[in-house]
Design an enzyme around this catalytic site. Structure first.
Site, short mmCIF file in Angstrom:
data_model
loop_
_atom_site.label_atom_id
_atom_site.label_comp_id
_atom_site.label_asym_id
_atom_site.label_seq_id
_atom_site.Cartn_x
_atom_site.Cartn_y
_atom_site.Cartn_z
N HIS A 123 0.07 -12.72 4.17
CA HIS A 123 -0.57 -11.88 3.71
C HIS A 123 -2.10 -12.40 3.68
O HIS A 123 -2.43 -12.91 2.66
CB HIS A 123 -0.32 -11.20 2.70
CG HIS A 123 -0.75 -9.65 2.30
ND1 HIS A 123 -0.51 -8.76 2.96
CD2 HIS A 123 -1.86 -9.32 1.57
CE1 HIS A 123 -1.21 -7.63 2.57
NE2 HIS A 123 -1.90 -8.07 1.83
N HIS A 178 -2.28 -6.10 -3.40
CA HIS A 178 -2.13 -5.05 -4.36
C HIS A 178 -0.97 -5.24 -5.02
O HIS A 178 -0.42 -3.89 -5.58
CB HIS A 178 -2.31 -3.60 -3.41
CG HIS A 178 -3.69 -3.42 -2.75
ND1 HIS A 178 -4.59 -3.08 -3.71
CD2 HIS A 178 -4.17 -3.72 -1.74
CE1 HIS A 178 -5.78 -3.05 -2.97
NE2 HIS A 178 -5.57 -3.27 -1.64
N ASN A 234 0.80 -1.25 0.13
CA ASN A 234 0.20 0.23 0.19
C ASN A 234 0.67 1.14 -0.08
O ASN A 234 0.30 2.14 0.27
CB ASN A 234 -0.87 0.02 1.12
CG ASN A 234 -1.89 -1.22 1.31
OD1 ASN A 234 -1.63 -1.77 2.27
ND2 ASN A 234 -2.82 -1.34 0.49
N HIS A 254 -4.85 -4.73 8.19
CA HIS A 254 -4.47 -3.37 8.71
C HIS A 254 -4.95 -3.06 10.13
O HIS A 254 -5.14 -1.98 10.71
CB HIS A 254 -5.45 -2.35 7.65
CG HIS A 254 -4.68 -2.35 6.41
ND1 HIS A 254 -4.78 -1.18 5.51
CD2 HIS A 254 -4.09 -3.35 5.61
CE1 HIS A 254 -4.35 -1.52 4.27
NE2 HIS A 254 -3.75 -2.72 4.33
FE LIG Z 1 -2.91 -3.83 2.75
FE LIG Z 2 -3.70 -6.64 1.26
#
Ligand SMILES: [Fe+2]
Ligand SMILES: [Fe+2]
Length: 265
Positions: free
Chosen positions: A155, A72, A44, A182
């Site tokens: 992740h 991502h 991110n 997060h």
């Molecule tokens: Fe993230």
């Molecule tokens: Fe992620």
């Protein structure tokens, strides 16, 4: 026992707020906690969406040694090429066999220790990937004997899948930790086989947000079910990180400690 090898783990670093917080505090954290090696998740870094060379260099220049990634990873198309240029970048090892880059790396720490970083991505409530358990087992067969610490970033969305990986690798790696949600968890522990574990390190970025994004846009999308662009909050970053101490002679963790630095104003 020889001096412990101290590794600082940082979770998802979200945009400018996360990068600024690290710029302001990371060099001092490295000194204060005698950090030998530092890993962060870079999925991110670029305003919430992917990694660019410029944002990665900001972190490398202040003491981050390896950047892991996540779902991502390819948000910035340039990263499809950039990831091949620098072995401090890793992406989940259980991505498709066609993905560029590598799922693990071995780097030398400040004190000269060999540290392996493995990146995996979960299968539950996420996109379709290969099996992370099979992927890490295959990597472990190739792991050189002289590596002195092995850390694994899984992740993933669910707590159970991350806990499963923690036990799957207990006694074989130094630490298994989660990223992606997060939100930090306070379940840091050292398992019976000597592997440190934490379900999620948490985001380094603004918590005056919805997982790093401006509240208004994210809420509008939830309430109306209409499309809305997500925008990263740029100020007021909180650092959530975890320090793990490792015996380099047997790769086992000896201590694990969460660290939090909130914005001053
Ligand atoms: Fe993230
Ligand atoms: Fe992620």
């Amino acid at each position: 026992m020889s001096e412990p090898l101290n590794i600082l783990i940082i979770g998802d670093v979200l945009g400018k707020a996360g990068r600024r917080a690290l710029r302001d505090h990371l060099p001092h954290l490295i000194d204060e906690h005698q950090i030998d090696f530092c890993v962060a998740n870079g999925e991110n870094l670029a305003a919430g969406f992917g990694t660019t060379l410029k944002t990665a260099d900001e972190l490398f220049s202040i003491g981050v040694d390896v950047l892991t990634n996540g779902n991502h990873c390819w948000d910035q198309k340039s990263f499809l090429k950039d990831i091949e240029e620098d072995d401090r970048f890793v992406r989940p090892a259980n991505f498709s066999a066609h993905a560029p880059g590598s799922g693990w790396t071995i780097q030398e720490s400040r004190m000269g220790h060999k540290v392996a970083v493995i990146n995996l991505i979960g299968q539950v409530f996420m996109n379709t990937w290969d099996c992370p358990f099979a992927a890490v087992d295959k990597i472990m067969l190739e792991m050189p004997d002289d590596v002195q610490a092995i850390v694994v970033d899984l992740h993933a969305e669910t707590t159970s899948e991350k806990m499963g990986m923690g036990w799957h690798l207990d006694g074989r790696v130094s630490m298994v930790y989660g990223t992606h949600t997060h939100v930090p968890t306070c379940d840091e522990v050292i398992h019976s086989g000597g592997t440190a574990y934490q379900t999620d390190i948490g985001m380094t970025g603004s918590y005056n947000s919805i997982i790093g994004m401006k509240k208004e846009g994210a809420l509008h999308r939830m309430v109306t079910r209409l499309p809305q662009r997500f925008e990263a909050v740029e100020r007021g970053g909180t650092i959530f990180a975890t320090k793990v101490s490792i015996n380099p002679q047997n790769r086992q963790a000896t201590d694990i400690q969460r660290i939090c630095i909130r914005p001053s104003s």
